[in-house]
Write a protein that holds these residues in place. Sequence first.
Motif, PDB file in Angstrom:
ATOM      1  N   ALA A  65     -26.417 -34.163  33.781  1.00 15.93           N
ATOM      2  CA  ALA A  65     -27.443 -33.617  34.684  1.00 15.93           C
ATOM      3  C   ALA A  65     -28.018 -32.320  34.126  1.00 15.93           C
ATOM      4  N   SER A  66     -27.150 -31.480  33.579  1.00 12.41           N
ATOM      5  CA  SER A  66     -27.619 -30.219  32.997  1.00 12.41           C
ATOM      6  C   SER A  66     -28.520 -30.496  31.801  1.00 12.41           C
ATOM      7  N   PHE A  67     -28.083 -31.438  30.969  1.00  9.74           N
ATOM      8  CA  PHE A  67     -28.891 -31.777  29.795  1.00  9.74           C
ATOM      9  C   PHE A  67     -30.256 -32.316  30.206  1.00  9.74           C
ATOM     10  N   LEU A  68     -30.260 -33.227  31.185  1.00 13.32           N
ATOM     11  CA  LEU A  68     -31.536 -33.813  31.632  1.00 13.32           C
ATOM     12  C   LEU A  68     -32.454 -32.742  32.214  1.00 13.32           C
ATOM     13  N   PHE A  69     -31.874 -31.807  32.959  1.00 13.12           N
ATOM     14  CA  PHE A  69     -32.680 -30.739  33.565  1.00 13.12           C
ATOM     15  C   PHE A  69     -33.329 -29.882  32.479  1.00 13.12           C
ATOM     16  N   VAL A  70     -32.504 -29.418  31.545  1.00 13.08           N
ATOM     17  CA  VAL A  70     -33.019 -28.534  30.487  1.00 13.08           C
ATOM     18  C   VAL A  70     -33.984 -29.295  29.575  1.00 13.08           C
ATOM     19  N   TYR A  71     -33.626 -30.537  29.247  1.00 11.47           N
ATOM     20  CA  TYR A  71     -34.466 -31.303  28.325  1.00 11.47           C
ATOM     21  C   TYR A  71     -35.814 -31.689  28.949  1.00 11.47           C
ATOM     22  N   SER A  72     -35.802 -32.082  30.232  1.00 13.34           N
ATOM     23  CA  SER A  72     -37.078 -32.421  30.872  1.00 13.34           C
ATOM     24  C   SER A  72     -37.955 -31.179  31.045  1.00 13.34           C
TER      25      SER A  72
ATOM     26  N   PHE B  24     -40.211 -22.174  39.455  1.00 11.84           N
ATOM     27  CA  PHE B  24     -41.065 -21.453  38.507  1.00 11.84           C
ATOM     28  C   PHE B  24     -41.775 -22.443  37.578  1.00 11.84           C
ATOM     29  N   ALA B  25     -41.007 -23.419  37.057  1.00 10.03           N
ATOM     30  CA  ALA B  25     -41.579 -24.410  36.125  1.00 10.03           C
ATOM     31  C   ALA B  25     -42.676 -25.234  36.800  1.00 10.03           C
ATOM     32  N   ILE B  26     -42.438 -25.623  38.039  1.00  9.96           N
ATOM     33  CA  ILE B  26     -43.430 -26.455  38.748  1.00  9.96           C
ATOM     34  C   ILE B  26     -44.708 -25.656  39.026  1.00  9.96           C
ATOM     35  N   VAL B  27     -44.541 -24.392  39.413  1.00  7.26           N
ATOM     36  CA  VAL B  27     -45.728 -23.554  39.684  1.00  7.26           C
ATOM     37  C   VAL B  27     -46.546 -23.376  38.401  1.00  7.26           C
ATOM     38  N   VAL B  28     -45.855 -23.091  37.281  1.00  5.46           N
ATOM     39  CA  VAL B  28     -46.546 -22.923  35.996  1.00  5.46           C
ATOM     40  C   VAL B  28     -47.230 -24.231  35.591  1.00  5.46           C
ATOM     41  N   PHE B  29     -46.517 -25.338  35.758  1.00  4.20           N
ATOM     42  CA  PHE B  29     -47.067 -26.646  35.383  1.00  4.20           C
ATOM     43  C   PHE B  29     -48.315 -26.982  36.193  1.00  4.20           C
ATOM     44  N   ILE B  30     -48.239 -26.796  37.499  1.00  2.00           N
ATOM     45  CA  ILE B  30     -49.390 -27.114  38.360  1.00  2.00           C
ATOM     46  C   ILE B  30     -50.570 -26.185  38.030  1.00  2.00           C
ATOM     47  N   GLY B  31     -50.280 -24.911  37.845  1.00  2.00           N
ATOM     48  CA  GLY B  31     -51.338 -23.955  37.507  1.00  2.00           C
ATOM     49  C   GLY B  31     -52.036 -24.317  36.215  1.00  2.00           C
ATOM     50  N   TYR B  32     -51.245 -24.622  35.189  1.00  2.00           N
ATOM     51  CA  TYR B  32     -51.808 -24.964  33.886  1.00  2.00           C
ATOM     52  C   TYR B  32     -52.596 -26.281  33.965  1.00  2.00           C
ATOM     53  N   SER B  33     -52.059 -27.231  34.738  1.00  2.00           N
ATOM     54  CA  SER B  33     -52.745 -28.518  34.885  1.00  2.00           C
ATOM     55  C   SER B  33     -54.092 -28.342  35.585  1.00  2.00           C
ATOM     56  N   THR B  66     -40.498 -36.100  37.763  1.00  2.00           N
ATOM     57  CA  THR B  66     -39.507 -36.885  38.513  1.00  2.00           C
ATOM     58  C   THR B  66     -38.104 -36.686  37.937  1.00  2.00           C
ATOM     59  N   VAL B  67     -37.990 -36.777  36.614  1.00  2.00           N
ATOM     60  CA  VAL B  67     -36.681 -36.573  35.971  1.00  2.00           C
ATOM     61  C   VAL B  67     -36.171 -35.160  36.241  1.00  2.00           C
ATOM     62  N   LEU B  68     -37.085 -34.183  36.145  1.00  2.00           N
ATOM     63  CA  LEU B  68     -36.705 -32.781  36.392  1.00  2.00           C
ATOM     64  C   LEU B  68     -36.196 -32.608  37.827  1.00  2.00           C
ATOM     65  N   THR B  69     -36.899 -33.208  38.772  1.00  2.00           N
ATOM     66  CA  THR B  69     -36.512 -33.084  40.182  1.00  2.00           C
ATOM     67  C   THR B  69     -35.165 -33.748  40.455  1.00  2.00           C
ATOM     68  N   LEU B  70     -34.981 -34.965  39.925  1.00  2.00           N
ATOM     69  CA  LEU B  70     -33.728 -35.682  40.146  1.00  2.00           C
ATOM     70  C   LEU B  70     -32.543 -34.954  39.505  1.00  2.00           C
ATOM     71  N   SER B  71     -32.751 -34.421  38.309  1.00  2.00           N
ATOM     72  CA  SER B  71     -31.665 -33.692  37.643  1.00  2.00           C
ATOM     73  C   SER B  71     -31.355 -32.379  38.367  1.00  2.00           C
ATOM     74  N   ALA B  72     -32.396 -31.756  38.927  1.00  2.00           N
ATOM     75  CA  ALA B  72     -32.162 -30.538  39.711  1.00  2.00           C
ATOM     76  C   ALA B  72     -31.329 -30.867  40.958  1.00  2.00           C
ATOM     77  N   TYR B  73     -31.617 -32.006  41.592  1.00  2.11           N
ATOM     78  CA  TYR B  73     -30.813 -32.433  42.752  1.00  2.11           C
ATOM     79  C   TYR B  73     -29.373 -32.709  42.326  1.00  2.11           C
ATOM     80  N   ALA B  74     -29.211 -33.330  41.145  1.00  2.00           N
ATOM     81  CA  ALA B  74     -27.874 -33.662  40.661  1.00  2.00           C
ATOM     82  C   ALA B  74     -27.037 -32.423  40.378  1.00  2.00           C
ATOM     83  N   LEU B  75     -27.719 -31.349  39.983  1.00  2.00           N
ATOM     84  CA  LEU B  75     -26.997 -30.102  39.709  1.00  2.00           C
ATOM     85  C   LEU B  75     -26.616 -29.408  41.010  1.00  2.00           C
TER      86      LEU B  75
END
Lengths: 190, 75
Positions: A65-72, B24-33, B66-75
């Motif tokens: 999960a950490s890897f996927l977060f940082v990598y994405s 922070f990443a989502i705000v930067v991404f949306i702004g840049y987009s 989507t991957v970023l959001t799911l991995s953030a939930y997993a953490l």
Amino acid sequence: MSETMYETLEGDAIVSLHRKHWLLIIMPLISFVLLALLPLVLLPFAGTTVTLGTGTFALPPLPLASFLFVYSLWLLLIWVKVADTYTNYHLDVWTITGRYLSGIDQRDLFNRHTAVLHLERIQDVTVEIQGPIQTLFNFGDIHVQSAGASREFIMRGIANPNTVREHILRGHDTLLRAQHSSTPSKSTTS
Amino acid sequence: MSNAPLLPLSNVNVADLTWYIYGFAIVVFIGYSLILAYHWIHYAERSESFKIAVALYCIVSAVLVTVLTLSAYAL
């Protein structure tokens, strides 16, 4: 070109549209691909002990999960830069109309230069192809010198520069011939 | 003079830190987009290749977010 967004002056039709050579977008894209793959190269070293010279470093294990977060996050950053690079490339364009040569130099998203040159004022068009890469892939710079202008109009990294030079000179000749035939009493030099 | 660390990272919860970074990443991404979209709408020639590039940007961005959001939930 019904959907083009490029401004033409007084309804002047676009005769030809030219961009930078595709190699100039491919090279930065390759570097972005390499940057995107970099974490995958480093991933096998997670949770191991690396010896560099006399020092030994224990790298922490990286859960999925950490890897996927940082990598994405990393890929999203690179992806935005890819879009930025493509946009700057796509917006960098030169158009030849019936009467004008116009160039848009998009250096970055907030740095945009637009120049328009009257075809009838063109005095000299020089093509500059430097080095084996430009020779092999047929791209280079075009320098357009106009009457009365203090600086040159430079089209950098343009594909098929000799063809573009022919388009410019043909447009120049056509315009002068049309002006000459419409005003037969005036003498026009070309 | 206090010896307190400048960034008290030991007190930061990993889940909180993840969501701060995510936000922070989502705000930067949306702004840049939005800035990119402004340029595409106002300046770009809408050729077929350009439309494909924009569609590709949207699809890949959606997958990455989507991957970023799911991995953030997993953490």
